[in-house]
Scaffold this motif. Structure first.
Motif, PDB file in Angstrom:
ATOM      1  N   UNK A  18       0.844  -1.195   0.000  1.00  0.00           N
ATOM      2  CA  UNK A  18       0.000   0.000   0.000  1.00  0.00           C
ATOM      3  C   UNK A  18       0.876   1.241   0.000  1.00  0.00           C
ATOM      4  N   UNK A  19       0.523   2.200  -0.837  1.00  0.00           N
ATOM      5  CA  UNK A  19       1.265   3.459  -0.911  1.00  0.00           C
ATOM      6  C   UNK A  19       0.282   4.612  -0.996  1.00  0.00           C
ATOM      7  N   UNK A  20       0.666   5.751  -0.466  1.00  0.00           N
ATOM      8  CA  UNK A  20      -0.159   6.950  -0.541  1.00  0.00           C
ATOM      9  C   UNK A  20       0.720   8.181  -0.703  1.00  0.00           C
ATOM     10  N   UNK A  21       0.158   9.185  -1.361  1.00  0.00           N
ATOM     11  CA  UNK A  21       0.830  10.464  -1.573  1.00  0.00           C
ATOM     12  C   UNK A  21      -0.221  11.540  -1.387  1.00  0.00           C
ATOM     13  N   UNK A  22       0.048  12.500  -0.511  1.00  0.00           N
ATOM     14  CA  UNK A  22      -0.982  13.483  -0.219  1.00  0.00           C
ATOM     15  C   UNK A  22      -0.448  14.852   0.111  1.00  0.00           C
ATOM     16  N   UNK A  23      -1.378  15.788   0.151  1.00  0.00           N
ATOM     17  CA  UNK A  23      -1.100  17.152   0.579  1.00  0.00           C
ATOM     18  C   UNK A  23      -2.232  17.589   1.491  1.00  0.00           C
ATOM     19  N   UNK A  24      -1.914  18.472   2.427  1.00  0.00           N
ATOM     20  CA  UNK A  24      -2.932  19.046   3.286  1.00  0.00           C
ATOM     21  C   UNK A  24      -2.568  20.483   3.613  1.00  0.00           C
ATOM     22  N   UNK A  25      -3.570  21.270   3.869  1.00  0.00           N
ATOM     23  CA  UNK A  25      -3.322  22.673   4.144  1.00  0.00           C
ATOM     24  C   UNK A  25      -4.277  23.202   5.186  1.00  0.00           C
TER      25      UNK A  25
ATOM     26  N   UNK B  49      -5.559  27.181   6.919  1.00  0.00           N
ATOM     27  CA  UNK B  49      -5.476  28.626   6.913  1.00  0.00           C
ATOM     28  C   UNK B  49      -6.416  29.145   7.987  1.00  0.00           C
ATOM     29  N   UNK B  50      -6.671  30.444   7.950  1.00  0.00           N
ATOM     30  CA  UNK B  50      -7.483  31.055   8.994  1.00  0.00           C
ATOM     31  C   UNK B  50      -8.860  30.412   9.065  1.00  0.00           C
ATOM     32  N   UNK B  51      -9.470  30.141   7.916  1.00  0.00           N
ATOM     33  CA  UNK B  51     -10.833  29.628   7.895  1.00  0.00           C
ATOM     34  C   UNK B  51     -10.976  28.382   7.025  1.00  0.00           C
ATOM     35  N   UNK B  52      -9.871  27.752   6.712  1.00  0.00           N
ATOM     36  CA  UNK B  52      -9.923  26.638   5.781  1.00  0.00           C
ATOM     37  C   UNK B  52      -9.017  25.497   6.227  1.00  0.00           C
ATOM     38  N   UNK B  53      -9.521  24.288   6.129  1.00  0.00           N
ATOM     39  CA  UNK B  53      -8.728  23.064   6.282  1.00  0.00           C
ATOM     40  C   UNK B  53      -9.010  22.197   5.064  1.00  0.00           C
ATOM     41  N   UNK B  54      -7.986  21.558   4.497  1.00  0.00           N
ATOM     42  CA  UNK B  54      -8.220  20.710   3.338  1.00  0.00           C
ATOM     43  C   UNK B  54      -7.156  19.619   3.263  1.00  0.00           C
ATOM     44  N   UNK B  55      -7.471  18.562   2.536  1.00  0.00           N
ATOM     45  CA  UNK B  55      -6.506  17.488   2.285  1.00  0.00           C
ATOM     46  C   UNK B  55      -6.866  16.801   0.982  1.00  0.00           C
ATOM     47  N   UNK B  56      -5.849  16.283   0.319  1.00  0.00           N
ATOM     48  CA  UNK B  56      -6.021  15.523  -0.923  1.00  0.00           C
ATOM     49  C   UNK B  56      -4.991  14.398  -0.912  1.00  0.00           C
ATOM     50  N   UNK B  57      -5.461  13.155  -1.032  1.00  0.00           N
ATOM     51  CA  UNK B  57      -4.585  11.993  -0.928  1.00  0.00           C
ATOM     52  C   UNK B  57      -4.909  10.995  -2.029  1.00  0.00           C
ATOM     53  N   UNK B  58      -3.873  10.543  -2.736  1.00  0.00           N
ATOM     54  CA  UNK B  58      -4.015   9.474  -3.719  1.00  0.00           C
ATOM     55  C   UNK B  58      -3.399   8.209  -3.135  1.00  0.00           C
ATOM     56  N   UNK B  59      -4.043   7.059  -3.382  1.00  0.00           N
ATOM     57  CA  UNK B  59      -3.515   5.806  -2.840  1.00  0.00           C
ATOM     58  C   UNK B  59      -3.535   4.714  -3.891  1.00  0.00           C
ATOM     59  N   UNK B  60      -2.658   3.744  -3.694  1.00  0.00           N
ATOM     60  CA  UNK B  60      -2.513   2.594  -4.588  1.00  0.00           C
ATOM     61  C   UNK B  60      -2.268   1.363  -3.721  1.00  0.00           C
TER      62      UNK B  60
END
Length: 732
Positions: free
Chosen positions: A521-528, A530-541
């Motif tokens: 299993x492998x994954x590659x992601x980003x998350x961020x 800010x003052x009013x924002x939380x987010x994440x994006x992750x791809x997996x295989x």
């Protein structure tokens, strides 16, 4: 009437690119919004210590939060789980976690349907392939089977959802992990009580009491007590259920350490409406299978468990953590297998009588200190879990009377035990995190058959499984508001005791040919943030060899086999954006899960000694998994009487019902509307809510019974339902 009286098709390539476009757009939006970086509640220093089965999450939380971890971890707070919810099922409050499929079957005799990135999807009842814990005590047995019915949502402090390669550090059959931690008592003491009532005769009543003896300068024991009861008439005939749960937690800090005692008692009774075949579902999804009524299908469960945890600082950054637990579980279940199907001498009957004793322990050393300009955390431990099942089977008839316990047809003692050493390390600076670990999973099965009669041969046997599970991860801080992370590791899913109980072809003994499924299993992601924002994006295989699948499911007996290679690839997106008094929350999962190798399955009894065998072609979708899943919620704090209005949408894509892909549950979207109120009156806080689920009364399949031998795949989702709740809190 009380229950006690009743108990006598694939997407095109352009469409596949859409999720990627969503991810890019989300990242761009995050970059535009990024300003300051406030700390969140999920990043507080709340290390679970010895209550954590391993320290994947706890170490991250105590050293800077999930934000700086090198893994996919979501933390859902207790208030988020409870507010405006019935507080009965995990499926209510975890929709905001991407990669997690969790559905209420509307059948309390079979528990929730839970899978993480495809792990656990094959389970026809209970939970497989996903590890469950409550205050460090496994709600999953050593063989990987588990249930979530005893999760005390009313006293939950938080639930940690671990996805991706790092989940393997929780042992075999850990495609994901759900860990619930109950709240600790504090000063001032707090009493909380609530009632909920709704459609179909549903009600829940619960009381929580938390506090601490002594004074703030010299605190004594912290205590947290949670008692709850629940009942429903059910959404269909033969779906009535009730449940009672008590949970207690006592803890006390001492110089350099802490002692924690936890106790849980759970009992439930549920009728089983079973699934519907395609014709019955299309004709009337509110009906119940005739066999369920004829045989009065039902299940009762009783469980008691006790746990003790101890941790002690040893000086110079060293710490010792010990945890032990034990419990007893009893299950009696009446199935609807016709008497004729129980005639063969090797039939195990249609009444399951299980008496389980279980226990285990976890011992761990930890060390934290400065090293090479960063913070280094090391841990090493040894964990062991045991189960001993006295399993009996009876016929479900006496003469012409159906749905009663008849003659004995099965009598076995099944045992499983694990002994897993593990080590972990994390080195972190402001901009970089390096994390790794390895666990050696060792599981031993043994079965002693006490019912050897005529042609029913000796089904005794033993089998062992052993796998080494390494994982590594890295986190890099791109900017103060954006992180990138990646991890890779080995996974290992063992068959359960039920799945190795019988070999194919009607012969006696264990299914010694069934081996563990191994995955990378492998994954590659980003998350961020800010003052009013939380987010994440992750791809997996996820690439798996020797996937465990059903070989034959007829006549009340299921046999399993290894099917070759599977591939699961996907994308997870999540975000939360606050705009004034409005909060927007979303979680989207796209996953393509299919068999890479063709294999053969059977639709007749005594496979493979009969023909024909049916080929499952390479490229078929794995059943039980939607290709797409979306949760979206808008919450508006109106300012009037402390009210909040929430509108949420839950979309589930089509779901194949079996390996042959002969049918599918159609995609559907349901909308839920809720209004919550809160008032402060001195030491009192009052909360009320009104909620309408499935606002448009959409007819849909709530879940599917994967590879059901009777083709009763479909468990109908509920229509429009009303829910009312009232809660009072007092501090003293």
């Amino acid at each position: 009437m009380s229950l006690s009286h009743l108990s006598s098709l694939n997407s095109t390539h352009p469409a596949r690119l859409a999720p990627v476009a969503w991810a890019i757009a989300l990242m761009c939006a995050a970059g535009a919004q990024a300003q300051s970086v406030p700390a969140s509640a999920a990043e507080a220093d709340t290390d679970a210590g010895a209550l954590s089965p391993v320290v994947v999450v706890s170490a991250q939380r105590s050293s800077g939060g999930v934000w700086r971890g090198a893994a996919s971890v979501d933390v859902v707070g207790g208030d988020e789980l409870r507010e405006g919810q019935a507080q009965i099922n995990l499926s209510e409050g975890l929709g905001r976690v991407p990669g997690l499929v969790i559905r209420n079957r509307q059948n309390y005799a079979q528990d929730l349907q839970i899978s993480v990135r495809g792990y656990g999807a094959r389970a026809t009842f209970g939970v497989r392939g996903v590890r469950l814990f409550v205050d460090g005590i496994p709600a999953s047995a050593p063989d990987g089977s588990g249930q979530a019915a005893n999760f005390p949502l009313g006293s939950a402090d938080r639930i940690e959802v671990v996805r991706g390669p790092m989940a393997a550090l929780y042992g075999a059959s850990s495609g994901g992990a759900l860990l619930l931690y109950t709240e600790d008592g504090q000063q001032p003491a707090q009493w909380r009580t609530g009632v909920v009532a709704g459609s179909d005769g549903l009600w829940r009543a619960s009381t929580q009491l938390t506090g601490q003896t002594g004074t703030k300068q010299a605190p004594g024991w912290s205590y947290a007590l949670d008692v709850s009861g629940f009942a429903t008439d059910g959404t269909r005939p033969q779906s009535e259920a009730d449940r009672n749960t008590a949970n207690m937690k006592l803890s006390r800090s001492h110089e350099g350490g802490r002692t924690v005692l936890v106790f849980n008692r759970h009992s439930s009774s549920a009728l089983d409406p079973q699934g519907l075949d395609r014709a019955a579902f299309d004709d009337n999804p509110d009906q119940t299978n005739a066999g369920a009524l004829t045989f009065n299908t039902r299940k009762t469960v009783s469980q008691t468990q006790l746990g003790l945890a101890f941790e002690q600082a040893l000086g110079n950054g060293h710490k010792l953590e010990l945890m032990g637990y034990g419990g007893q579980r009893q299950v009696v279940q009446f199935q609807s297998i016709p008497p004729g199907a129980q005639t063969p001498p090797r039939s195990s009957g249609a009444v399951i009588d299980l008496d389980r004793d279980y226990w285990g322990w976890n011992a761990r050393w930890r060390h934290e200190g400065e090293w090479q300009g960063g913070r280094l955390a090391l841990s090493a431990g040894l964990a062991s879990d045991h189960q001993s099942d006295k399993r009996k089977g009876y016929e479900n008839f006496v003469g012409s009377t159906l749905g009663v316990q008849g003659k004995l047809r099965r009598d076995e003692v099944n045992r499983a035990q694990t002994l897993d050493p593990y080590v972990q390390a994390e080195w972190r600076t402001q901009d970089l995190t390096l994390m790794g670990g390895v666990r050696q999973a060792r599981t031993e099965y043994e079965s002693s058959d006490r019912y050897i009669v005529g042609a029913n041969g000796d089904d005794s046997g033993s089998k062992s499984f052993k796998g080494t599970l390494p994982v590594v991860g890295v986190r890099w801080q791109w900017s103060p508001t954006v992180q990138a992370f990646a991890s890779i590791g080995k996974g290992y899913e063992i068959p359960t005791l039920n799945e190795v109980a019988y070999p194919s072809g009607g012969v006696s003994g264990f299914n010694t040919e069934l081996i563990a499924a191994r995955s990378t299993s492998a994954e590659l992601g980003m998350r961020g943030r800010a003052d009013k924002l939380r987010w994440s994006a992750t791809a997996f295989d996820i690439r798996t060899d020797d996937e465990i699948v059903v070989q034959n499911n007829t006549g009340g007996r299921t046999t399993f086999q290894n099917a070759g290679r599977t591939l699961r690839q996907g994308l997870e997106l999540a975000g939360e954006w606050r705009i004034g008094d409005l909060t927007l929350t979303s979680a989207y999962t796209w996953m393509d899960a299919n068999y890479r190798d063709a294999f053969k399955t059977c639709v007749q009894t005594l496979c493979p000694n009969v023909n024909p065998q049916v080929e499952v072609p390479a490229g078929n979708r794995m059943p039980g998994l939607p290709k797409q899943q979306l949760f979206a919620q808008a919450a508006w704090d109106t300012g009037w009487l402390g009210s909040r209005v929430t509108l949420e949408a839950r979309h589930v894509g089509s779901v194949m019902v079996n390996d042959l892909n002969t049918d599918a549950a159609a995609a559907h979207t349901v909308f839920n509307l809720g209004v919550q109120f809160e008032q402060e009156r001195g030491d009192w806080t009052l909360k009320e809510f009104v909620r309408v689920d499935n606002l448009t009364d959409r007819q849909h399949v709530g879940s599917v019974i994967v590879n059901d031998g009777n083709k009763r795949f479909f468990e109908p989702g509920p229509g429009r339902k009303l829910l009312l709740g009232l809660e009072a809190q007092r501090r003293f």
